[in-house]
Enzyme design. Structure first.
Site, PDB file in Angstrom:
ATOM      1  N   GLY A  26       0.842  -1.190   0.000  1.00 51.19           N
ATOM      2  CA  GLY A  26       0.000   0.000   0.000  1.00 51.19           C
ATOM      3  C   GLY A  26       0.873   1.233   0.000  1.00 51.19           C
ATOM      4  O   GLY A  26       1.996   1.206   0.477  1.00 51.19           O
ATOM      5  N   ASN A  27       0.387   2.291  -0.557  1.00 54.32           N
ATOM      6  CA  ASN A  27       1.152   3.536  -0.633  1.00 54.32           C
ATOM      7  C   ASN A  27       0.255   4.711  -0.356  1.00 54.32           C
ATOM      8  O   ASN A  27      -0.941   4.667  -0.614  1.00 54.32           O
ATOM      9  CB  ASN A  27       1.764   3.695  -2.031  1.00 54.32           C
ATOM     10  N   GLU A  76       4.520   2.071  -7.560  1.00 55.36           N
ATOM     11  CA  GLU A  76       3.166   2.391  -8.028  1.00 55.36           C
ATOM     12  C   GLU A  76       2.959   3.885  -8.275  1.00 55.36           C
ATOM     13  O   GLU A  76       1.828   4.343  -8.414  1.00 55.36           O
ATOM     14  CB  GLU A  76       2.146   1.877  -7.020  1.00 55.36           C
TER      15      GLU A  76
END
Length: 84
Positions: A26-27, A76
């Site tokens: 996750g970012n 990402e």
């Protein structure tokens, strides 16, 4: 700008403490549109969120430019760029 970096760190850590995202997955990013700056801050690649400092948060322009000397953004980052 530093305030925005602290916000990225704050919510990155919440991903882990609330079990929304395990380990480093996750970012978090935040859009920046101040003083002729158009881009976003994003979590760096390969760092545990528990150890993040403001200097670790990477700025990426909306044209996809970032300074590798200042860190590598999450893999990402293009996804975040497309959203912004």
């Amino acid at each position: 700008m530093n305030k925005l970096k602290f916000e990225v760190i704050k919510y990155s850590k919440k991903l882990n403490t609330t079990n929304l995202s395990a380990l480093r997955s996750g970012n978090i990013s935040v859009r920046v549109t101040e003083k002729k700056i158009d881009g976003f801050y994003i979590t760096p690649s390969g760092m545990k969120y528990s150890s993040l400092k403001p200097i670790d948060i990477v700025f990426v322009s909306l044209k996809g430019r970032f300074d590798k000397k200042k860190g590598i953004p999450s893999s990402e980052w293009r996804f975040h760029q497309d959203i912004y």
